[in-house]
Scaffold this active site. Structure first.
Site, PDB file in Angstrom:
ATOM      1  N   HIS A 116       0.333  -1.580  -0.063  1.00 25.79           N
ATOM      2  CA  HIS A 116      -0.079  -0.224   0.235  1.00 25.79           C
ATOM      3  C   HIS A 116       0.649   1.487  -0.283  1.00 25.79           C
ATOM      4  O   HIS A 116       0.457   2.477  -0.057  1.00 25.79           O
ATOM      5  CB  HIS A 116      -1.450   0.078   1.091  1.00 25.79           C
ATOM      6  CG  HIS A 116      -2.461   0.677   0.968  1.00 25.79           C
ATOM      7  ND1 HIS A 116      -2.398   1.471  -0.367  1.00 25.79           N
ATOM      8  CD2 HIS A 116      -3.667   0.510   1.967  1.00 25.79           C
ATOM      9  CE1 HIS A 116      -3.480   1.832   0.060  1.00 25.79           C
ATOM     10  NE2 HIS A 116      -4.559   1.312   0.988  1.00 25.79           N
ATOM     11  N   ASP A 123      -2.191   1.304  -4.540  1.00 30.21           N
ATOM     12  CA  ASP A 123      -3.615   1.897  -3.901  1.00 30.21           C
ATOM     13  C   ASP A 123      -4.561   1.131  -4.582  1.00 30.21           C
ATOM     14  O   ASP A 123      -4.463   0.247  -4.617  1.00 30.21           O
ATOM     15  CB  ASP A 123      -4.299   3.272  -3.945  1.00 30.21           C
ATOM     16  CG  ASP A 123      -2.958   4.165  -3.730  1.00 30.21           C
ATOM     17  OD1 ASP A 123      -2.689   4.040  -2.787  1.00 30.21           O
ATOM     18  OD2 ASP A 123      -2.815   4.802  -4.214  1.00 30.21           O
TER      19      ASP A 123
END
Length: 435
Positions: A407, A411
């Site tokens: 992350h 995304d």
């Protein structure tokens, strides 16, 4: 008889050193040409090294557990005239040179630490092995890294040895211990509790070298990448039907077994071309989008350990070539014959957890990649499908796909879109495809 320098052979394009695991021969033993002389280890692969001459082992210059540079002389063999150039190039030493400095046994020496080391304050130590190779010390001097700072760098080498790749990784991460302060007993600071856990009684099994490395890599990956996992399910009915209809013909025509893995690799490579940012790694504050699409396949070894052989340039190969690569790598893994080049260079990894009956998984990212895809078991179950007559219930072959992604740079939109695209390629498989 001539005295031959037996050198550490080349083990892969980017391999610069290897650790000796064990010698199969002792000083004074006779070794046949092509007979296995010793076993060595690189990052993940253990390899048996054959002798390129027949003769008597006169000297062994390094002991087990020592790390040797590729091309260094590791033994002297008094050869009887039979030599081979297929294994490695050897240098012949005249008998009169016996006793010269070049033939004397090398001893391990502690490298001298730069002056700035002595000026640093005391910090807690991360790695317990305090021997640093001259190469590591040279890198430390160049970057003005103190001894205490070196000692805090997580080490992944054999028996806790700090490797040059560990130092470079540490530098790329911004040297988080560079300005570390001496440890103070702050009563308000969080400290790991000293818990006296009841570990129970039972058989104690020491981790082998590969298991220790796997453990280190998994902990490092979870520490490095904030993992997020996205799930989708896919209808593989068309793919399953086509494969069942064509697997016999495929093997007769090409001499290769048609498993699901090359079909999975093919679809993943297509999806990576659609979403190239998933085929990346992180370098400090930069993202490196890889030009090659090399798909790693998490594979279980007979020992129970895990390894990731790599299908190189998967996007450029047809199904026949993918099947050949997958089968060759799988066979090498089962026979413990994988070479260093077979497990290097992956840019994206898949893990077929369905092989063991798992419905889905939450895989750990294979560093330095930014995503890994787990493929669950293909299971028949009733599903509602849309037909010309309206909604109907039919038996379909379904699979769950789970994508773990980093992350920091991936995304939800990219991760979710990519795994959905893989599922779309699975579902849109052409049942009329020709082999």
């Amino acid at each position: 008889m001539t005295r031959v320098e037996f050198k550490m052979p080349k083990l892969g394009e980017s391999i610069t050193e290897a650790a000796i695991i064990t010698w199969f021969k002792n000083v004074g033993d006779y070794v046949e040409q092509e007979e296995m002389l010793l076993e060595v280890a690189t990052d993940k692969v253990d390899s048996e090294v054959p002798s390129n001459v027949s003769g008597i082992v006169e000297e062994i210059l390094f002991e087990a557990n020592e790390v040797i540079k590729i091309g260094d002389t590791i033994a002297i063999i008094k050869a009887d005239g039979k030599t081979s150039t297929s294994t490695q190039k050897s240098s012949i030493i005249p008998n009169q040179e016996k006793g010269s400095q070049s033939s004397k046994k090398k001893t391990k020496k502690r490298a001298v630490i730069p002056n700035e080391v002595k000026e640093s304050q005391s910090f807690s130590v991360s790695n317990s092995n305090q021997f640093f190779s001259p190469l590591v010390i040279e890198i430390a001097k160049k970057h003005h890294i103190s001894f205490e700072e070196l000692a805090r760098i997580p080490a992944t080498g054999h028996e806790g040895r700090l490797r040059k790749s560990d130092v470079f990784q540490y530098i790329e991460e911004g040297r988080p211990y560079k300005f570390a302060q001496p440890i103070v007993q702050d009563p308000t600071a969080y400290r790991i509790p000293q818990l006296n856990l009841d570990k129970g009684k039972g058989k104690i099994v020491e981790m082998d070298r590969m298991r220790q490395m796997i453990a280190d890599h998994m902990v490092y990956s979870k520490h490095t990448s904030p993992h997020v996992t996205a799930y989708v399910e896919a209808d593989l009915t068309n793919m399953v039907q086509w494969r069942n209809d064509n697997k016999v013909t495929f093997q007769e025509k090409y001499g290769e077994r048609l498993t699901f893995t090359p079909l999975f690799v093919e679809a993943v490579a297509k999806a990576i071309k659609d979403f190239p940012n998933i085929n990346a790694s992180v370098d400090g504050k930069n993202i490196i989008i890889k030009e090659d699409i090399n798909v790693g396949m998490a594979t279980a070894l007979p020992s129970g350990n895990l390894i990731v052989p790599v299908v190189k340039n998967a996007d450029t190969k047809n199904l026949k070539e993918l099947a050949a690569d997958v089968n060759a790598l799988a066979n090498k893994a089962r026979e413990n014959k994988l070479q260093a080049d077979d497990i290097q260079g992956s840019t994206f990894t898949i893990s077929n957890v369905g092989t063991f009956g798992s419905v889905m998984g939450t895989p750990i990212i294979n560093q330095p990649e930014v995503a890994i895809l787990a493929l669950g078991i293909i299971k028949k179950r009733p599903e509602v499908i849309e037909t010309e007559k309206g909604d109907e219930i039919a038996i379909r072959s379904m699979m769950y796909l789970s994508l773990s992604f980093d992350h920091r740079v991936v995304d939800g939109f990219l991760g979710g879109s990519f795994v959905r695209r893989v599922a779309d390629y699975f579902e849109q498989f052409d049942v009329d495809r020709e082999i």
